[in-house]
Scaffold this motif. Sequence first.
Motif, PDB file in Angstrom:
ATOM      1  N   GLU A 115     -28.965  50.637  83.428  1.00  0.00           N
ATOM      2  CA  GLU A 115     -27.999  49.811  83.629  1.00  0.00           C
ATOM      3  C   GLU A 115     -28.059  48.513  82.415  1.00  0.00           C
ATOM      4  O   GLU A 115     -27.266  47.959  82.106  1.00  0.00           O
ATOM      5  CB  GLU A 115     -27.756  49.301  85.039  1.00  0.00           C
ATOM      6  CG  GLU A 115     -26.449  48.397  85.361  1.00  0.00           C
ATOM      7  CD  GLU A 115     -26.002  48.105  86.909  1.00  0.00           C
ATOM      8  OE1 GLU A 115     -24.819  47.903  87.226  1.00  0.00           O
ATOM      9  OE2 GLU A 115     -27.218  47.650  87.703  1.00  0.00           O
ATOM     10  N   SER A 116     -29.153  47.620  83.149  1.00  0.00           N
ATOM     11  CA  SER A 116     -30.028  47.256  82.384  1.00  0.00           C
ATOM     12  C   SER A 116     -29.201  46.819  80.276  1.00  0.00           C
ATOM     13  O   SER A 116     -28.752  46.343  79.624  1.00  0.00           O
ATOM     14  CB  SER A 116     -30.834  45.770  82.497  1.00  0.00           C
ATOM     15  OG  SER A 116     -31.135  45.871  83.854  1.00  0.00           O
TER      16      SER A 116
ATOM     17  N   LEU B  93     -27.647  49.619  79.129  1.00  0.00           N
ATOM     18  CA  LEU B  93     -26.533  49.594  78.681  1.00  0.00           C
ATOM     19  C   LEU B  93     -25.820  48.879  78.664  1.00  0.00           C
ATOM     20  O   LEU B  93     -25.058  47.946  77.128  1.00  0.00           O
ATOM     21  CB  LEU B  93     -25.803  50.556  79.937  1.00  0.00           C
ATOM     22  CG  LEU B  93     -26.441  51.813  79.617  1.00  0.00           C
ATOM     23  CD1 LEU B  93     -25.758  53.272  80.942  1.00  0.00           C
ATOM     24  CD2 LEU B  93     -26.207  52.764  78.809  1.00  0.00           C
ATOM     25  N   ARG B  94     -26.113  47.311  79.397  1.00  0.00           N
ATOM     26  CA  ARG B  94     -25.141  46.330  79.535  1.00  0.00           C
ATOM     27  C   ARG B  94     -25.587  45.240  78.092  1.00  0.00           C
ATOM     28  O   ARG B  94     -24.932  44.533  77.114  1.00  0.00           O
ATOM     29  CB  ARG B  94     -25.524  45.829  80.695  1.00  0.00           C
ATOM     30  CG  ARG B  94     -25.071  44.111  80.570  1.00  0.00           C
ATOM     31  CD  ARG B  94     -23.300  44.107  80.831  1.00  0.00           C
ATOM     32  NE  ARG B  94     -23.531  42.445  81.007  1.00  0.00           N
ATOM     33  CZ  ARG B  94     -22.297  42.290  80.599  1.00  0.00           C
ATOM     34  NH1 ARG B  94     -21.453  43.050  79.495  1.00  0.00           N
ATOM     35  NH2 ARG B  94     -21.678  41.075  80.847  1.00  0.00           N
ATOM     36  N   LEU B  95     -27.269  45.758  78.026  1.00  0.00           N
ATOM     37  CA  LEU B  95     -27.466  44.698  76.614  1.00  0.00           C
ATOM     38  C   LEU B  95     -27.507  45.412  75.858  1.00  0.00           C
ATOM     39  O   LEU B  95     -27.138  44.888  74.864  1.00  0.00           O
ATOM     40  CB  LEU B  95     -29.339  45.148  77.155  1.00  0.00           C
ATOM     41  CG  LEU B  95     -29.582  43.643  77.381  1.00  0.00           C
ATOM     42  CD1 LEU B  95     -31.042  43.961  78.377  1.00  0.00           C
ATOM     43  CD2 LEU B  95     -29.212  42.585  77.516  1.00  0.00           C
ATOM     44  N   GLU B  96     -27.326  46.898  75.531  1.00  0.00           N
ATOM     45  CA  GLU B  96     -26.616  48.169  73.922  1.00  0.00           C
ATOM     46  C   GLU B  96     -25.579  47.320  73.794  1.00  0.00           C
ATOM     47  O   GLU B  96     -24.978  46.881  72.995  1.00  0.00           O
ATOM     48  CB  GLU B  96     -27.212  48.678  74.166  1.00  0.00           C
ATOM     49  CG  GLU B  96     -26.525  49.699  73.079  1.00  0.00           C
ATOM     50  CD  GLU B  96     -27.181  49.965  71.551  1.00  0.00           C
ATOM     51  OE1 GLU B  96     -26.730  50.010  71.191  1.00  0.00           O
ATOM     52  OE2 GLU B  96     -28.653  49.422  71.732  1.00  0.00           O
ATOM     53  N   THR B  97     -24.509  47.416  74.631  1.00  0.00           N
ATOM     54  CA  THR B  97     -23.391  46.624  74.250  1.00  0.00           C
ATOM     55  C   THR B  97     -22.827  45.305  73.820  1.00  0.00           C
ATOM     56  O   THR B  97     -22.214  45.449  72.981  1.00  0.00           O
ATOM     57  CB  THR B  97     -21.854  47.487  76.156  1.00  0.00           C
ATOM     58  OG1 THR B  97     -22.558  47.971  76.339  1.00  0.00           O
ATOM     59  CG2 THR B  97     -20.620  47.151  75.842  1.00  0.00           C
ATOM     60  N   LEU B  98     -24.077  44.671  74.549  1.00  0.00           N
ATOM     61  CA  LEU B  98     -23.285  43.041  74.099  1.00  0.00           C
ATOM     62  C   LEU B  98     -23.588  43.265  73.016  1.00  0.00           C
ATOM     63  O   LEU B  98     -23.261  42.469  71.833  1.00  0.00           O
ATOM     64  CB  LEU B  98     -24.253  42.710  75.130  1.00  0.00           C
ATOM     65  CG  LEU B  98     -23.733  42.317  76.434  1.00  0.00           C
ATOM     66  CD1 LEU B  98     -24.402  41.571  77.608  1.00  0.00           C
ATOM     67  CD2 LEU B  98     -22.234  41.488  76.082  1.00  0.00           C
TER      68      LEU B  98
ATOM     69  N   TYR C 116     -31.842  50.567  87.586  1.00  0.00           N
ATOM     70  CA  TYR C 116     -31.431  49.327  87.768  1.00  0.00           C
ATOM     71  C   TYR C 116     -32.063  48.983  85.601  1.00  0.00           C
ATOM     72  O   TYR C 116     -30.800  48.445  84.734  1.00  0.00           O
ATOM     73  CB  TYR C 116     -32.492  47.976  88.818  1.00  0.00           C
ATOM     74  CG  TYR C 116     -32.268  46.865  87.717  1.00  0.00           C
ATOM     75  CD1 TYR C 116     -31.577  45.954  87.878  1.00  0.00           C
ATOM     76  CD2 TYR C 116     -33.566  46.188  87.019  1.00  0.00           C
ATOM     77  CE1 TYR C 116     -31.194  44.851  87.882  1.00  0.00           C
ATOM     78  CE2 TYR C 116     -33.392  44.240  86.931  1.00  0.00           C
ATOM     79  CZ  TYR C 116     -32.357  44.655  86.792  1.00  0.00           C
ATOM     80  OH  TYR C 116     -31.794  42.448  87.140  1.00  0.00           O
TER      81      TYR C 116
ATOM     82  N   ASP D  22     -24.071  35.777  76.812  1.00  0.00           N
ATOM     83  CA  ASP D  22     -24.156  37.621  77.647  1.00  0.00           C
ATOM     84  C   ASP D  22     -25.481  37.781  77.551  1.00  0.00           C
ATOM     85  O   ASP D  22     -26.270  38.006  78.450  1.00  0.00           O
ATOM     86  CB  ASP D  22     -22.970  38.376  77.861  1.00  0.00           C
ATOM     87  CG  ASP D  22     -22.017  37.691  77.716  1.00  0.00           C
ATOM     88  OD1 ASP D  22     -21.309  36.605  78.144  1.00  0.00           O
ATOM     89  OD2 ASP D  22     -20.449  37.775  78.082  1.00  0.00           O
ATOM     90  N   ILE D  23     -25.533  37.853  76.610  1.00  0.00           N
ATOM     91  CA  ILE D  23     -27.014  38.365  76.289  1.00  0.00           C
ATOM     92  C   ILE D  23     -28.263  38.110  76.803  1.00  0.00           C
ATOM     93  O   ILE D  23     -29.299  38.192  77.458  1.00  0.00           O
ATOM     94  CB  ILE D  23     -27.307  38.593  74.703  1.00  0.00           C
ATOM     95  CG1 ILE D  23     -26.385  40.075  73.821  1.00  0.00           C
ATOM     96  CG2 ILE D  23     -28.910  39.351  74.926  1.00  0.00           C
ATOM     97  CD1 ILE D  23     -26.235  40.097  72.290  1.00  0.00           C
TER      98      ILE D  23
ATOM     99  N   VAL E  94     -28.992  38.015  80.214  1.00  0.00           N
ATOM    100  CA  VAL E  94     -29.385  38.932  80.864  1.00  0.00           C
ATOM    101  C   VAL E  94     -30.893  39.236  81.021  1.00  0.00           C
ATOM    102  O   VAL E  94     -31.320  39.197  82.244  1.00  0.00           O
ATOM    103  CB  VAL E  94     -28.786  40.467  80.647  1.00  0.00           C
ATOM    104  CG1 VAL E  94     -29.632  41.301  80.825  1.00  0.00           C
ATOM    105  CG2 VAL E  94     -26.749  40.301  80.896  1.00  0.00           C
TER     106      VAL E  94
END
Length: 707
Positions: A7-8, A10-15, A4, A62-63, A66
């Motif tokens: 995943e969080s 990576l998601r934040l790094e992309t955003l 988890y 989006d950031i 999250v």
Amino acid sequence: MRFYLAESVLRLETLVGDLEDATLSMMKQVSRKTKASNQTIAQDESGWRLAKQLVAVKAMKDIEEVLAGVAKNRPWWTNLLKAVDSRVDKALAILRPQCLTDYRILIASLGWPPALSATNVDKDNCMEMQNPLFLMQGEKKARYSQSFLVLCSLQQLQAKREARSSLLQKNHRACNPSDFNDVGEVSFFKYGLWPIDELVNPIALRMEYHFSKWLDQPKFIFALVYKITQNFLDGVENILQPFIDNAMILGCSAKEAWVLAMMKVLLDYLERQVFPALTKNHCKRDVDADSEVTSSLLHMVDLMIAFDRRMKILSTSGIHFTGSFASIDGFFPSFSIMSIFNDNSDWLQIWAEMEVKDAEGKLKPQLEDETSWLKVSSNQAGDTYYKEESFLFLSREDYKAPLIIDSVFHFAWAMIERGLSIPSMQRRNQFIGASANLFLSHFFTILHERSRDVEFMVVITDDIELLRLCSAINTACYCEHVLQEWGEDVNLLEMGASGDDSKGMFEDGIMVLVNLQTDCLEEILTSLLLHFDNLCWNYVQDSGQWEMKQVDSDGSIPDEDYLLISPTFMEALDMLRDRIQFFKQNLNPQNFLDLWRSIAGGLDHFIFTSIPMSNASFSSLGINQFRIDMKALFLIFKPFCARPEAFFPCISNSLKLLEINAKDADQMLKLLSQGHTVSEDCLRFQGLFHVSPSQAKKVLRNRMRGD
């Protein structure tokens, strides 16, 4: 959990990468365009720039979504939260100023700001023609709508980020994730709306040119701000409200945002230019100049309070609330021009001092007029200052209070009402304490001095001095009543409860008034009892009269109530009846009740200790004479109660003991000589509750035998 976290991250790094890419590309484009032109942004680039801004705003949304989930479910991931917030802050530090700059350039290209006044006879149509926002069409309107949306979204995101950070700090010591609450909907409208603030700023620059010419006539400053706000209000609402709705900002009104922005402009000007000039000469000793400053500042505050009221009505005109919308937090603007005192406690103190000085100056002529201290009947109360005010819960005439107290409470309540217009509860408490409470305290000091200016040893025989003393007592009693009623006011009760202690706002003043009444009544009581003692000195000292008493029936006393009364007791009774009647007419009912009962208690103790408890011997005629004299004393108090003898318990008990036949008296003496329990039971059986066994024995032994 590791999955988890990964995943969080990576998601934040992309955003965050998307946000930084959009921001950097926009800055590079600005750098290139700046070299070509320092004045405008080419039209073919504006759409591209707005698109990049929208991308950045979408990434921030989006950031934040999250991060809000992390803060709620994994609040101990503080390093992750701090790292992401740090990168977002850097991007936001570039994004927001650039968005504001683009917005300003855009509205300037549309011809904003418009003229401040209309010259056409058809004012409504003229205002529409003068308002550039009405002229937006097609691509211009679309670009403006997008730019407006970007600023609204940025403001809403910033509010949510601040709320999340505050919530984490508040719950930092919590150990269970379930202890954390969701941030939920964040109300930020009370601080204003950025795109509307930007519309107001250039108008403010034009208004300040006129403000500087009206420093000696501030009413024109307030009138101009109100007029401009009103002139553009409908246009702003019709044009901008759909943009706000498109931004999906809950409970936000373009009309209220416009009013709020205009109020902030005026507040800023007052704080920078007006109040420093009004208060800088306050400490000077020039009486005339100080009086002028006082008048100017109080006039300014009155204008501010009236302006707040008018702007609130303007901002909510045409709005109807139903259901849950009536309780939306922040829907009503919480902003107030009076918030200028929130961060300027020194100005607040100066204002309070001026309020007190002004009120005391107006009250001074009445303080020096002795007729103002006299009570008036209800049909003479036409000149009262506040006879129709809502805070009158019981009339002054009921308390027999003097006319001057109308003015005192009129001035004090006016200060309180003005103080309630201050948004900060702490400042409200401070102002009311330094103005209304201080003003009342000064008046109570004067009242106390008036009550102490009499010679208490001679006042009981001087109607003028006694009337003055009664006036002071009545005033204190009525003031106590009014302050208690004020203390139960919802707003004032809430303010008192929010203080450092649990005492009410007027508790100290009430205690001063209670003590003043108590002291004055005690002095009156003492003076009356001493005078009574002096008048009946021969009566109480002549113990021989009780051994053998001949009834004088020569008819020299026509008053039926005094038939067979001891001649040496009559003068004291006459004085007592006259003084009590005087107090009945001139003292308020509450204090009169306390006074006559205290007088009765004092006389009961005095006569009981001076006659039945003396070494006098009572014959049957003596007992009869003593009973007649005491009945005459009781009759003086008959108008105030059904059984006045109940307020003379010691005298009544001694009469019972003296009237017991010889056989029963001997039996009682035997019982009273036994143990304490038997003695007490004996007295209770005879209905004697106010004499001790030793006192009862002495009274019984004073009875003469065989007379």
